[in-house]
Design a protein around this motif. Structure first.
Motif, PDB file in Angstrom:
ATOM      1  N   VAL A 194       0.837  -1.192   0.000  1.00 28.97           N
ATOM      2  CA  VAL A 194       0.000   0.000   0.000  1.00 28.97           C
ATOM      3  C   VAL A 194       0.877   1.249   0.000  1.00 28.97           C
ATOM      4  N   GLY A 195       2.038   1.149   0.669  1.00 31.13           N
ATOM      5  CA  GLY A 195       2.857   2.339   0.808  1.00 31.13           C
ATOM      6  C   GLY A 195       3.696   2.658  -0.401  1.00 31.13           C
ATOM      7  N   SER A 196       4.317   1.637  -0.996  1.00 32.61           N
ATOM      8  CA  SER A 196       5.269   1.974  -2.054  1.00 32.61           C
ATOM      9  C   SER A 196       4.877   1.447  -3.419  1.00 32.61           C
ATOM     10  N   VAL A 197       4.342   0.224  -3.490  1.00 34.31           N
ATOM     11  CA  VAL A 197       4.061  -0.331  -4.810  1.00 34.31           C
ATOM     12  C   VAL A 197       2.951   0.456  -5.509  1.00 34.31           C
ATOM     13  N   VAL A 198       1.912   0.800  -4.734  1.00 34.65           N
ATOM     14  CA  VAL A 198       0.810   1.535  -5.354  1.00 34.65           C
ATOM     15  C   VAL A 198       1.256   2.946  -5.731  1.00 34.65           C
ATOM     16  N   VAL A 199       2.130   3.521  -4.900  1.00 34.06           N
ATOM     17  CA  VAL A 199       2.646   4.848  -5.247  1.00 34.06           C
ATOM     18  C   VAL A 199       3.478   4.773  -6.525  1.00 34.06           C
ATOM     19  N   LEU A 200       4.271   3.697  -6.638  1.00 32.72           N
ATOM     20  CA  LEU A 200       5.038   3.495  -7.868  1.00 32.72           C
ATOM     21  C   LEU A 200       4.113   3.350  -9.074  1.00 32.72           C
ATOM     22  N   LEU A 201       3.030   2.587  -8.884  1.00 28.68           N
ATOM     23  CA  LEU A 201       2.101   2.391  -9.993  1.00 28.68           C
ATOM     24  C   LEU A 201       1.435   3.702 -10.381  1.00 28.68           C
ATOM     25  N   LEU A 202       1.093   4.515  -9.364  1.00 25.16           N
ATOM     26  CA  LEU A 202       0.478   5.815  -9.678  1.00 25.16           C
ATOM     27  C   LEU A 202       1.462   6.714 -10.417  1.00 25.16           C
ATOM     28  N   PHE A 203       2.747   6.662  -9.995  1.00 23.62           N
ATOM     29  CA  PHE A 203       3.748   7.436 -10.716  1.00 23.62           C
ATOM     30  C   PHE A 203       3.878   6.942 -12.149  1.00 23.62           C
ATOM     31  N   GLY A 204       3.821   5.610 -12.320  1.00 21.37           N
ATOM     32  CA  GLY A 204       3.895   5.063 -13.670  1.00 21.37           C
ATOM     33  C   GLY A 204       2.736   5.515 -14.526  1.00 21.37           C
ATOM     34  N   LEU A 205       1.532   5.500 -13.944  1.00 22.44           N
ATOM     35  CA  LEU A 205       0.369   5.989 -14.685  1.00 22.44           C
ATOM     36  C   LEU A 205       0.540   7.451 -15.059  1.00 22.44           C
ATOM     37  N   MET A 206       1.103   8.225 -14.115  1.00 24.34           N
ATOM     38  CA  MET A 206       1.265   9.654 -14.365  1.00 24.34           C
ATOM     39  C   MET A 206       2.297   9.880 -15.466  1.00 24.34           C
ATOM     40  N   LEU A 207       3.392   9.117 -15.416  1.00 22.73           N
ATOM     41  CA  LEU A 207       4.472   9.343 -16.383  1.00 22.73           C
ATOM     42  C   LEU A 207       4.125   8.846 -17.773  1.00 22.73           C
ATOM     43  N   THR A 208       3.189   7.902 -17.889  1.00 25.81           N
ATOM     44  CA  THR A 208       2.757   7.491 -19.215  1.00 25.81           C
ATOM     45  C   THR A 208       1.532   8.261 -19.678  1.00 25.81           C
ATOM     46  N   LYS A 209       1.254   9.385 -18.993  1.00 30.22           N
ATOM     47  CA  LYS A 209       0.173  10.292 -19.401  1.00 30.22           C
ATOM     48  C   LYS A 209      -1.167   9.571 -19.496  1.00 30.22           C
ATOM     49  N   ALA A 210      -1.506   8.843 -18.424  1.00 31.78           N
ATOM     50  CA  ALA A 210      -2.794   8.154 -18.408  1.00 31.78           C
ATOM     51  C   ALA A 210      -3.912   9.182 -18.290  1.00 31.78           C
ATOM     52  N   PRO A 211      -5.007   9.001 -19.027  1.00 29.69           N
ATOM     53  CA  PRO A 211      -6.106   9.950 -18.935  1.00 29.69           C
ATOM     54  C   PRO A 211      -6.811   9.852 -17.587  1.00 29.69           C
ATOM     55  N   ILE A 212      -7.290  11.006 -17.112  1.00 20.68           N
ATOM     56  CA  ILE A 212      -7.976  11.027 -15.821  1.00 20.68           C
ATOM     57  C   ILE A 212      -9.365  10.398 -15.963  1.00 20.68           C
ATOM     58  N   GLY A 213     -10.041  10.726 -17.025  1.00 27.53           N
ATOM     59  CA  GLY A 213     -11.397  10.236 -17.223  1.00 27.53           C
ATOM     60  C   GLY A 213     -11.403   8.781 -17.666  1.00 27.53           C
ATOM     61  N   PRO A 214     -12.584   8.286 -17.998  1.00 27.58           N
ATOM     62  CA  PRO A 214     -12.657   6.891 -18.454  1.00 27.58           C
ATOM     63  C   PRO A 214     -12.004   6.712 -19.820  1.00 27.58           C
ATOM     64  N   SER A 215     -11.235   5.678 -19.947  1.00 30.48           N
ATOM     65  CA  SER A 215     -10.613   5.375 -21.238  1.00 30.48           C
ATOM     66  C   SER A 215     -11.269   4.114 -21.787  1.00 30.48           C
TER      67      SER A 215
END
Lengths: 134, 217
Positions: free
Chosen positions: B85-106
């Motif tokens: 919960v502390g690091s892996v999910v934060v890493l995944l969120l950073f990955g989503l952010m760095l690959t320019k994931a859309p905020i809305g539904p895709s």
């Protein structure tokens, strides 16, 4: 507590993760599903360790090792995904088809893809550099 | 011991424990938390919003941590909270952010082989649940004695019996760290040298082939 409860929960979590790995297109969502599968395995390990009551606590030690290996895996996996995104401009695993076997040879396969000429140029560059390093 | 004797022993052992129709309090809590965990996991793999998938993954992993606590594996539960919960999910969120994931539904979050994936998951779930229930129907976990998975017990087991794997694991983590740094640096190092300016590594691929050609020529 019956051992069937954690075992069934772990089996169901594993199958949910399996569905995610097979059905998701985004590479990061696929990594999330892999994490779900690893958690199912950890739940099994802990439940069986509590059941067997071993002196060495093999199940809990192995669960700790699995968690550490999963952390390493997610780091490497995200680095690879970011590299692919930087190279290709998308992290969708459906489009990463350069190593796909085709019946008519690699050139026809690359030409018949739905991507533009830029994508073909990228494919060419990748295969060239790969040939150079090998 | 023959198989029939084992079967009789299992039946006698099962008769000594409460059945599935009279669950204990721990079992009720376990099933409820398990349902919540499973629901969160299903939403994680089916939602169309990428960031919501990461947040539902937090719920699923936290539910698994509560299950560890219910199984008296206290140390594993806190390690799960800290690392997943502390690091892996934060890493995944950073990955989503760095690959320019859309905020809305895709809408293209799921690929075309979704029915095949659903069939494979359902078949494997049916097989596994049938097998597991048949195998461990009569097995009873004794959660009675306290402190079996406490930090002291786990630490003693880890540093008495598992020291060498532990050290090997630290080397593995170091290798993964170095590998991640190398993977992240390679694209950056190739970009300023190619002279084409911005535009990502596709141009740097051209630069690399050009340099390869020079090296060959």
């Amino acid at each position: 507590m019956h051992l069937a409860y954690p075992a069934v929960l772990a089996a169901l979590l594993f199958c949910v993760g399996l569905y995610g790995v097979l059905a998701r297109r985004n590479a990061i969502l696929m990594l999330m599903s892999v994490e779900l599968m690893l958690n199912a395995v950890n739940l099994n390990l802990v439940a069986f360790d509590v059941w067997l009551q071993e002196r060495l606590h093999t199940g809990q030690a192995l669960a700790l090792f699995t968690i550490a290996v999963a952390a390493a895996e997610i780091g490497i996996g995200l680095a690879i995904v970011l590299l692919v995104y930087r190279t290709r401009g998308s992290s969708e695993i459906d489009r990463l088809r350069d190593l796909r076997e085709t019946d008519t040879g690699p050139d026809a396969g690359a030409a018949s893809g739905a991507d533009g000429p830029e994508e073909q140029a990228g494919v060419q560059a990748t295969t060239d550099s790969g040939r150079q390093t090998s | 011991m023959t198989l029939t004797e084992a079967g009789h022993g299992a039946v006698a052992e099962a008769a000594a424990h409460p059945g599935f129709l009279s669950p204990t309090g721990v079992e009720i809590v376990f099933v409820l938390v398990g349902l919540a965990t499973l629901g969160a996991a299903v939403v994680t793999v089916t939602t169309k919003k990428l960031v919501h998938a990461a947040l539902w993954l937090v719920a699923a992993l936290g539910g698994v941590a509560v299950e560890y606590l219910l199984l008296t594996a206290e140390f594993i539960a806190w390690v799960q909270v800290l690392i997943y919960v502390g690091s892996v999910v934060v890493l995944l969120l950073f990955g989503l952010m760095l690959t320019k994931a859309p905020i809305g539904p895709s809408p293209d979050a799921d690929s075309g082989n979704r029915p095949v994936a659903l069939a494979a998951a359902l078949v494997s779930a049916a097989t596994l649940v049938t097998l597991v229930v048949d195998a461990f129907r009569t097995t009873w976990i004794d959660l009675g004695t306290t402190g079996r998975g406490s930090t002291r017990v786990t630490g003693e087991a880890l540093f008495r019996g598992w020291v060498l794997p532990f050290e090997a694991l630290s080397v593995l983590l170091l290798a993964a760290l170095v590998g991640a740094i190398v993977l992240s640096r390679k694209g950056k190092a190739a970009r300023p040298g190619d002279g084409h300016g911005g535009g990502g590594t596709r141009t740097s691929g051209h630069g690399r082939t050009g340099r390869d050609g020079e090296a060959q020529g």
